[in-house]
Design a protein around this motif. Structure first.
Motif, PDB file in Angstrom:
ATOM      1  N   THR A   1      25.485  52.283  37.156  1.00 35.72           N
ATOM      2  CA  THR A   1      24.369  52.563  37.950  1.00 35.72           C
ATOM      3  C   THR A   1      24.914  53.744  38.525  1.00 35.72           C
ATOM      4  O   THR A   1      23.662  54.140  39.179  1.00 35.72           O
ATOM      5  CB  THR A   1      25.204  51.485  39.354  1.00 35.72           C
ATOM      6  OG1 THR A   1      25.922  49.656  39.037  1.00 35.72           O
ATOM      7  CG2 THR A   1      24.666  51.049  40.757  1.00 35.72           C
ATOM      8  N   ILE A   2      25.824  54.727  38.769  1.00 34.63           N
ATOM      9  CA  ILE A   2      25.594  55.597  39.231  1.00 34.63           C
ATOM     10  C   ILE A   2      25.100  56.605  38.336  1.00 34.63           C
ATOM     11  O   ILE A   2      24.064  57.542  39.238  1.00 34.63           O
ATOM     12  CB  ILE A   2      27.108  56.591  39.204  1.00 34.63           C
ATOM     13  CG1 ILE A   2      28.217  55.341  40.321  1.00 34.63           C
ATOM     14  CG2 ILE A   2      27.198  57.558  39.904  1.00 34.63           C
ATOM     15  CD1 ILE A   2      29.734  56.579  40.110  1.00 34.63           C
ATOM     16  N   LEU A   3      24.504  56.585  37.510  1.00 35.63           N
ATOM     17  CA  LEU A   3      24.112  57.227  36.231  1.00 35.63           C
ATOM     18  C   LEU A   3      22.520  56.835  36.160  1.00 35.63           C
ATOM     19  O   LEU A   3      21.802  57.551  34.995  1.00 35.63           O
ATOM     20  CB  LEU A   3      25.347  57.711  35.106  1.00 35.63           C
ATOM     21  CG  LEU A   3      26.106  58.290  35.234  1.00 35.63           C
ATOM     22  CD1 LEU A   3      26.652  58.403  33.330  1.00 35.63           C
ATOM     23  CD2 LEU A   3      26.345  59.163  36.026  1.00 35.63           C
ATOM     24  N   ASN A   4      22.453  55.632  36.551  1.00 35.63           N
ATOM     25  CA  ASN A   4      20.835  55.275  36.426  1.00 35.63           C
ATOM     26  C   ASN A   4      20.193  55.689  37.637  1.00 35.63           C
ATOM     27  O   ASN A   4      20.440  54.714  38.803  1.00 35.63           O
ATOM     28  CB  ASN A   4      20.831  53.777  35.745  1.00 35.63           C
ATOM     29  CG  ASN A   4      20.069  52.868  35.914  1.00 35.63           C
ATOM     30  OD1 ASN A   4      18.863  53.907  35.658  1.00 35.63           O
ATOM     31  ND2 ASN A   4      19.832  51.902  35.421  1.00 35.63           N
ATOM     32  N   PRO A   5      19.193  56.375  37.489  1.00 29.86           N
ATOM     33  CA  PRO A   5      18.629  56.615  39.247  1.00 29.86           C
ATOM     34  C   PRO A   5      17.323  55.298  39.507  1.00 29.86           C
ATOM     35  O   PRO A   5      17.742  55.334  40.494  1.00 29.86           O
ATOM     36  CB  PRO A   5      17.669  57.912  38.497  1.00 29.86           C
ATOM     37  CG  PRO A   5      16.858  57.557  36.803  1.00 29.86           C
ATOM     38  CD  PRO A   5      18.794  57.039  36.501  1.00 29.86           C
ATOM     39  N   PHE A   6      17.070  54.244  38.486  1.00 25.93           N
ATOM     40  CA  PHE A   6      16.781  53.045  38.749  1.00 25.93           C
ATOM     41  C   PHE A   6      17.356  52.448  39.507  1.00 25.93           C
ATOM     42  O   PHE A   6      16.697  50.710  40.223  1.00 25.93           O
ATOM     43  CB  PHE A   6      15.714  52.915  37.372  1.00 25.93           C
ATOM     44  CG  PHE A   6      14.771  53.490  37.118  1.00 25.93           C
ATOM     45  CD1 PHE A   6      14.010  53.486  37.243  1.00 25.93           C
ATOM     46  CD2 PHE A   6      15.737  54.254  35.280  1.00 25.93           C
ATOM     47  CE1 PHE A   6      12.979  55.259  36.416  1.00 25.93           C
ATOM     48  CE2 PHE A   6      13.975  55.307  35.004  1.00 25.93           C
ATOM     49  CZ  PHE A   6      13.429  55.151  35.153  1.00 25.93           C
ATOM     50  N   THR A   7      18.815  52.299  38.766  1.00 24.43           N
ATOM     51  CA  THR A   7      19.752  51.359  40.193  1.00 24.43           C
ATOM     52  C   THR A   7      19.916  52.476  41.261  1.00 24.43           C
ATOM     53  O   THR A   7      20.567  51.656  42.093  1.00 24.43           O
ATOM     54  CB  THR A   7      20.746  50.885  38.712  1.00 24.43           C
ATOM     55  OG1 THR A   7      20.407  50.018  37.944  1.00 24.43           O
ATOM     56  CG2 THR A   7      21.417  49.754  39.662  1.00 24.43           C
ATOM     57  N   LEU A   8      20.249  53.138  40.833  1.00 25.89           N
ATOM     58  CA  LEU A   8      21.661  53.965  41.932  1.00 25.89           C
ATOM     59  C   LEU A   8      20.567  53.766  43.415  1.00 25.89           C
ATOM     60  O   LEU A   8      20.748  53.711  44.561  1.00 25.89           O
ATOM     61  CB  LEU A   8      21.144  55.525  41.598  1.00 25.89           C
ATOM     62  CG  LEU A   8      22.367  56.247  42.717  1.00 25.89           C
ATOM     63  CD1 LEU A   8      23.979  55.391  42.563  1.00 25.89           C
ATOM     64  CD2 LEU A   8      23.002  57.753  42.122  1.00 25.89           C
ATOM     65  N   TYR A   9      19.187  54.785  43.492  1.00 27.03           N
ATOM     66  CA  TYR A   9      18.152  54.548  44.721  1.00 27.03           C
ATOM     67  C   TYR A   9      17.643  53.658  45.481  1.00 27.03           C
ATOM     68  O   TYR A   9      18.144  54.010  46.288  1.00 27.03           O
ATOM     69  CB  TYR A   9      16.795  55.884  43.371  1.00 27.03           C
ATOM     70  CG  TYR A   9      17.105  57.377  43.651  1.00 27.03           C
ATOM     71  CD1 TYR A   9      17.525  57.720  44.679  1.00 27.03           C
ATOM     72  CD2 TYR A   9      17.106  57.447  42.705  1.00 27.03           C
ATOM     73  CE1 TYR A   9      17.482  59.554  44.657  1.00 27.03           C
ATOM     74  CE2 TYR A   9      17.103  59.097  41.932  1.00 27.03           C
ATOM     75  CZ  TYR A   9      17.884  59.839  43.433  1.00 27.03           C
ATOM     76  OH  TYR A   9      17.800  61.680  43.076  1.00 27.03           O
ATOM     77  N   PRO A  10      17.367  52.361  44.163  1.00 24.99           N
ATOM     78  CA  PRO A  10      17.570  51.221  45.101  1.00 24.99           C
ATOM     79  C   PRO A  10      18.335  50.642  45.832  1.00 24.99           C
ATOM     80  O   PRO A  10      18.751  50.749  47.307  1.00 24.99           O
ATOM     81  CB  PRO A  10      16.829  50.175  44.136  1.00 24.99           C
ATOM     82  CG  PRO A  10      16.481  51.459  42.866  1.00 24.99           C
ATOM     83  CD  PRO A  10      17.209  52.318  43.093  1.00 24.99           C
ATOM     84  N   THR A  11      20.120  50.742  45.466  1.00 24.32           N
ATOM     85  CA  THR A  11      21.075  50.487  46.013  1.00 24.32           C
ATOM     86  C   THR A  11      21.130  51.528  47.015  1.00 24.32           C
ATOM     87  O   THR A  11      22.178  50.582  48.220  1.00 24.32           O
ATOM     88  CB  THR A  11      22.360  50.311  45.312  1.00 24.32           C
ATOM     89  OG1 THR A  11      22.026  49.928  43.581  1.00 24.32           O
ATOM     90  CG2 THR A  11      23.275  50.172  45.544  1.00 24.32           C
ATOM     91  N   LEU A  12      21.015  52.927  46.939  1.00 24.98           N
ATOM     92  CA  LEU A  12      21.463  52.935  48.321  1.00 24.98           C
ATOM     93  C   LEU A  12      20.953  53.553  49.822  1.00 24.98           C
ATOM     94  O   LEU A  12      20.762  53.167  50.299  1.00 24.98           O
ATOM     95  CB  LEU A  12      21.643  55.014  47.862  1.00 24.98           C
ATOM     96  CG  LEU A  12      22.486  55.414  46.765  1.00 24.98           C
ATOM     97  CD1 LEU A  12      22.314  57.112  46.630  1.00 24.98           C
ATOM     98  CD2 LEU A  12      23.926  55.379  47.692  1.00 24.98           C
ATOM     99  N   GLY A  13      19.797  53.299  49.198  1.00 25.97           N
ATOM    100  CA  GLY A  13      17.890  53.227  49.869  1.00 25.97           C
ATOM    101  C   GLY A  13      18.516  51.504  50.718  1.00 25.97           C
ATOM    102  O   GLY A  13      18.396  51.681  51.868  1.00 25.97           O
ATOM    103  N   ALA A  14      18.737  50.582  49.958  1.00 26.22           N
ATOM    104  CA  ALA A  14      19.738  49.884  50.464  1.00 26.22           C
ATOM    105  C   ALA A  14      20.173  49.229  51.221  1.00 26.22           C
ATOM    106  O   ALA A  14      19.998  48.867  52.784  1.00 26.22           O
ATOM    107  CB  ALA A  14      19.322  48.339  49.685  1.00 26.22           C
ATOM    108  N   GLY A  15      21.249  49.992  50.869  1.00 31.76           N
ATOM    109  CA  GLY A  15      22.726  49.895  51.705  1.00 31.76           C
ATOM    110  C   GLY A  15      22.558  51.300  53.346  1.00 31.76           C
ATOM    111  O   GLY A  15      22.736  50.510  54.004  1.00 31.76           O
TER     112      GLY A  15
END
Length: 413
Positions: A327-341
Motif C-alpha cells: 500500500t505504502i509503495l504503490n502510488p495507485f493505492t496510497l494516494y486514493p487511501t490517503l485522499g479518502a481518509g
C-alpha cells in the motif's frame, strides 16, 4: 692423405636490434619510418598494402610479401565500441543510476509527506482541556468513530443505512496505548456510566460545573471532542496524548480505496438496522459491508460489548492491510487511501502525519500478536441501561500503561 674441403657455414643473421624503449607514435605515424624499415622493424604501417594479408606456412608472410601487418595495439577494435574507444565503466554507470533512483524516491516521499500533511484536519485543541493527568511513558490515542454524515448525499445515507439524524454523536471510542512493553487497545462502550466533570467550553470559553453521572457518549454531544477527552481523562486518570476521529463516509471510503479488507467472521449474523448480512468464514468486506460490520449491536446478546470487540477486530485488520509495503509503495493505492481518509479524519492540533502513521502501526502490531485488545473492565449494570466500570481493575490497568509495564489486567466481558 686427401685434403677434404669442408663447406663454409653461411654467416648467421644477426637478430633484430632490441630497442630499449619502444618509440612513441603520434596517431600511428613514425617519423623514423625509413630507418625502422631498414633495420627490419615492423611498424604496422602499410603503404597501399592490405592489412591482414594471408600468412605463409608456419605463420610467415605470404609469397608476395604483401602486408606487413598487424594493426597497432592502440588501434585494435574493442568489443562493444568503436576502434580506439575506452571500454564502458559499468561500475560508474551503476553508481550514478542508483544515486538518481535514490534522489527520485526521496523526492517522491518528501512530496507525498508534504501533500498528505496539508490534507490533515488538525481541528481539536487539547490545550483547552483542563486539569489534565501527568504524562506517562506510553503514547496514548483516543480513537473515535462518529456517526457524522458530513458530505453524504441522501442516496449514500440510504445505501450505508446511516439514517438522517442531524449533528453527530460517538459511535465507538477506543484508547490505544503504544508502549515499548506492548501495545494495548481498550474499547470504551458508549453506554459506560461515567461522571462528566467541570470543563471550559471549547467554543464559548466559559467555565461549566460538573454534570454528574451520565453515559459516556453524552460528553461528546455536550461539547465535542475536548469534553470527551476531559471526561475520559477524569474517569480513568490516564492522559490522552492524541485524538483521532472519523465519520461514516470516511470510514467506508478508506476501505474501498484499499480494495476491501479481508476478515474472518467466526459466526454469521444479520441486522436490519445496520444492513449487516454476513455468512461465517473468510471474506473481503467493501466499504458498505465494513460499516455495517462495525455498527451492528442488536444482533448480539451482549449488544454494545460485542460490537466493540468487532470494531477492534476490524480496525486491526484495516491497519494490518493499510500499513504494508504493497500500500505504502504503490502510488495507485496510497494516494486514493490517503485522499479518502485524510479528508474526513479529524485530529488534534499537535498530531503530525508521523504520529498518525505510528498509530496505524501500533494497531497493526496488535493484530500481529504484539499486544492485546480488550474492553475496559466492567463490573455490572448502571442506571439507564448503562455499564459500570470495575474501578479497581481500571486503576491497575492505567498504572501499568503509565509505567510502560506489560498489561496483566483482563476483562471478563
Amino acid at each position: 692423405m686427401r685434403h677434404v674441403r669442408r663447406p663454409q657455414v653461411p654467416p648467421q643473421q644477426q637478430p633484430y636490434p632490441q630497442a630499449q624503449q619502444q618509440p612513441q607514435y603520434d596517431q600511428g605515424y613514425n617519423p623514423n619510418f625509413t630507418q625502422a624499415q631498414a633495420s627490419g622493424y615492423d611498424s604496422g604501417y602499410s603503404s597501399g598494402q592490405v592489412y591482414g594479408a594471408p600468412q605463409g606456412p608456419g605463420g610467415g608472410r605470404g609469397a608476395q610479401g604483401g602486408g606487413h601487418g598487424t594493426v597497432p595495439p592502440q588501434y585494435s577494435p574493442r568489443p562493444g565500441g568503436a576502434p580506439g574507444s575506452p571500454a564502458p565503466d559499468w561500475r560508474r554507470r551503476i553508481k550514478v543510476g542508483s544515486a538518481v533512483l535514490v534522489v527520485a524516491v526521496l523526492a517522491w516521499g518528501v512530496g507525498t509527506y508534504a501533500w498528505a500533511s496539508s490534507q490533515m484536519r488538525n481541528e481539536v485543541d487539547l490545550a483547552k482541556v483542563i486539569e489534565r493527568p501527568a504524562e506517562g511513558d506510553c503514547t496514548t490515542y483516543l480513537i473515535v468513530g462518529s456517526d457524522s454524515r458530513e458530505g453524504m448525499s441522501a442516496e449514500e445515507k440510504k445505501k450505508l443505512h446511516t439514517g438522517s439524524a442531524e449533528g453527530k454523536r460517538t459511535d465507538s471510542m477506543m484508547i490505544l496505548a503504544a508502549c515499548s512493553s506492548g501495545n494495548t487497545m481498550i474499547s470504551l462502550p458508549r453506554d459506560s456510566w461515567v461522571t462528566i466533570p467541570s470543563f471550559v467550553g471549547s467554543e464559548s470559553g466559559k467555565q461549566y460545573g460538573a454534570r454528574g453521572g451520565s453515559k459516556l457518549n453524552a460528553a461528546y454531544a455536550m461539547d465535542g471532542p475536548e469534553l470527551l477527552v476531559r471526561t475520559v481523562e477524569y474517569n480513568t486518570g490516564l492522559r490522552i496524548d492524541h485524538y483521532a476521529e472519523i465519520g461514516f463516509a470516511g470510514f467506508a471510503n478508506i476501505v474501498d480505496a484499499l480494495g476491501g479488507v479481508e476478515m474472518n467472521i467466526e459466526k454469521g449474523f444479520k441486522d436490519k438496522k445496520s444492513g449487516a448480512d454476513f455468512q461465517a468464514g473468510q471474506q473481503t468486506l467493501n466499504g458498505e459491508q465494513a460499516l455495517a460490520f462495525v455498527r451492528t449491536r442488536y444482533a448480539f446478546a451482549e449488544s454494545d460489548l460485542a460490537r466493540t470487540k468487532n470494531q477492534q477486530k476490524f480496525l486491526s485488520a484495516l491497519a494490518n492491510q493499510a500499513a504494508t509495503p504493497g500500500t505504502i509503495l504503490n502510488p495507485f493505492t496510497l494516494y486514493p487511501t490517503l485522499g479518502a481518509g485524510l479528508d474526513t479524519l479529524i485530529v488534534d492540533k499537535d498530531m503530525s502525519l508521523y504520529d498518525l502513521a505510528k498509530m496505524f502501526f501500533a494497531m497493526k502490531g496488535i493484530s500481529g500478536g504484539d499486544g492485546k485488545s480488550m474492553n475496559i473492565p466492567i463490573s455490572g449494570g448502571a442506571p439507564q441501561g448503562s455499564l459500570k466500570w470495575d474501578m479497581p481493575k481500571v486503576k491497575q490497568l492505567v498504572k501499568e500503561i503509565q509505567n510502560d509495564e506489560p498489561v496483566t489486567v483482563t476483562s471478563d466481558r
